[in-house]
Write an enzyme that holds these catalytic residues in place. Structure first.
Site, mmCIF file in Angstrom:
data_model
loop_
_atom_site.group_PDB
_atom_site.id
_atom_site.type_symbol
_atom_site.label_atom_id
_atom_site.label_comp_id
_atom_site.label_asym_id
_atom_site.label_seq_id
_atom_site.Cartn_x
_atom_site.Cartn_y
_atom_site.Cartn_z
ATOM 1 N N GLU A 41 21.574 -17.320 14.709
ATOM 2 C CA GLU A 41 20.242 -17.300 13.867
ATOM 3 C C GLU A 41 20.483 -16.184 12.582
ATOM 4 O O GLU A 41 20.960 -15.267 12.781
ATOM 5 C CB GLU A 41 19.109 -16.864 14.547
ATOM 6 C CG GLU A 41 17.942 -17.038 14.040
ATOM 7 C CD GLU A 41 16.652 -16.394 14.639
ATOM 8 O OE1 GLU A 41 17.034 -16.193 15.814
ATOM 9 O OE2 GLU A 41 15.353 -16.986 14.393
ATOM 10 N N LYS A 110 12.977 -23.568 12.103
ATOM 11 C CA LYS A 110 12.331 -22.925 13.759
ATOM 12 C C LYS A 110 10.806 -23.327 13.580
ATOM 13 O O LYS A 110 10.122 -23.104 12.631
ATOM 14 C CB LYS A 110 12.599 -21.526 13.479
ATOM 15 C CG LYS A 110 12.092 -20.754 14.632
ATOM 16 C CD LYS A 110 12.741 -19.394 14.727
ATOM 17 C CE LYS A 110 12.429 -18.329 15.929
ATOM 18 N NZ LYS A 110 12.911 -17.001 15.687
ATOM 19 N N CYS A 144 16.320 -19.698 18.855
ATOM 20 C CA CYS A 144 15.556 -18.462 19.693
ATOM 21 C C CYS A 144 14.473 -18.507 20.431
ATOM 22 O O CYS A 144 14.420 -19.257 21.572
ATOM 23 C CB CYS A 144 15.616 -17.380 18.573
ATOM 24 S SG CYS A 144 15.829 -15.662 19.102
#
Ligand SMILES: O=C(O)CCC(=O)C(=O)O
Length: 258
Positions: A41, A110, A144
Site C-alpha cells: 500500500e 480503498k 489494508c
C-alpha cells in the site's frame, strides 16, 4: 501461477527513492520467474499524508506508466499496491493493476478509510469494487483495513474472485490481527489470499512485514519475516474447486436469512 509479494521498505515521503526500490524488486521477481508481482500500500509515498499536496501522483499517471513499462518489459502481471492518487477533487488510495502486456486493466480505491491513521482527514474513499480478470481468472483487490470487513470480501467472491490481493501498511502492534483476519478471509471464502505488507518504520509506526500467501484451506503457503523480502508462492486454481466440493459452503448459504 507463481506469485511474488514485494515486501519493501518505503522511504517516508520520497517517491524517487521508492520508485528506485520498486524497480529493483520487480526485476528480482522477474529474475525468479514470477508471473505476477504485488506491491504494498502507498508504496510511492508512505503515510506522509500532510505533504500529499506536493507528492500525490496526479491521476496516478506516473505510477501507471512505471508499472505498465515494467509489466511489459518483464512479461509479468503487476498488482501495483496502491498509490496516493490526486484525482483533482481529492486524493484516493488507489490500486493499479496492469497485465503482462502493459495495459492498465483495473483501478480500485480503498473503500474503508482507517481513522486510527487519520486517513479520513487527508483522503477520500473509493466507490467501486476491486474485481478484475487476469490469465482467464477472476481476482479482486482490497487495501489494508478492508480486511476487517468480511462482507466486502464475500461480495467479490460471490462475483467470482478466486485470488484476493491485499496490499497493506499494517503496523507490527496488530500483527496477530493481520494473520488471523487474512487466514479467516481465505478459509471462509475458500479462495487464495495474497497479502503484501511493507517492512520498516515511519515517524508513527513500526510495520509488521509478514506478507503472506494463504491457500483456500487456510494453509499458509508462504510467509515473510519482518524485514525486506520477496515472498514467493504458487497458486493452484484447481485446489479451490476441490475444497469447494469437499465443503460446499457456497451451496449451503441460507440467503433467505441473510
Ligand atoms: O486495521 C488495522 O489494524 C490496520 C489498518 C491500516 O493500517 C491501514 O488501513 O492502513
Amino acid at each position: 501461477m507463481k506469485i511474488a509479494c514485494l515486501q519493501m521498505n518505503i522511504t517516508f515521503g520520497d517517491p524517487e527513492a521508492n520508485y528506485d526500490r520498486a524497480a529493483n524488486f520487480l526485476k528480482k521477481a522477474s529474475d525468479a520467474g514470477c508471473e505476477l508481482a504485488v506491491l504494498p500500500e502507498l508504496w510511492t509515498t508512505g503515510y506522509d499524508l500532510t505533504r500529499l499536496d506536493e507528492i500525490a501522483d496526479k491521476g496516478a499517471e506516473r505510477a501507471k506508466s512505471f508499472l505498465a513499462h515494467a509489466a511489459k518489459m518483464y512479461g509479468m502481471h503487476i498488482v501495483g499496491g496502491s498509490v496516493a492518487n490526486d484525482t483533482g477533487s481529492g486524493v484516493k488510495n488507489t490500486m493499479i493493476v496492469v497485465d503482462k502486456t502493459g495495459h492498465v486493466i483495473h483501478e480500485y480505491s480503498k473503500l474503508h478509510l482507517f481513522r486510527l491513521m487519520n486517513e479520513e482527514k487527508y483522503l477520500i474513499d473509493g466507490d467501486s469494487d476491486g474485481l478484475f480478470e487476469l490469465a482467464g481468472e477472476k481476482m479482486a483487490g482490497f487495501i489494508c483495513y478492508d480486511i476487517r470487513f468480511p462482507e466486502w470480501f464475500r461480495k467479490q467472491v460471490l462475483n467470482g474472485a478466486r485470488i484476493l490481493f491485499v496490499p497493506a501498511e499494517w503496523p507490527l502492534a496488530r500483527l496477530d490481527h493481520w494473520r488471523t483476519l487474512l487466514i479467516a478471509r481465505a478459509i471462509e471464502n475458500q479462495a487464495y489470499v495474497v497479502a503484501c505488507n511493507r517492512s520498516g518504520s515511519d515517524p508513527d509506526n513500526q510495520f509488521a512485514g509478514h506478507s503472506i500467501i494463504v491457500g483456500p484451506w487456510g494453509e499458509v503457503i508462504a510467509e515473510a519475516g519482518e524485514s525486506e523480502e520477496i515472498l514467493i508462492g504458487d497458486v493452484d486454481f484447481k485446489a479451490i474447486d476441490e475444497i469447494r466440493r469437499r465443503i460446499p459452503v457456497f451451496e449451503d448459504r441460507r440467503t433467505a436469512f441473510y
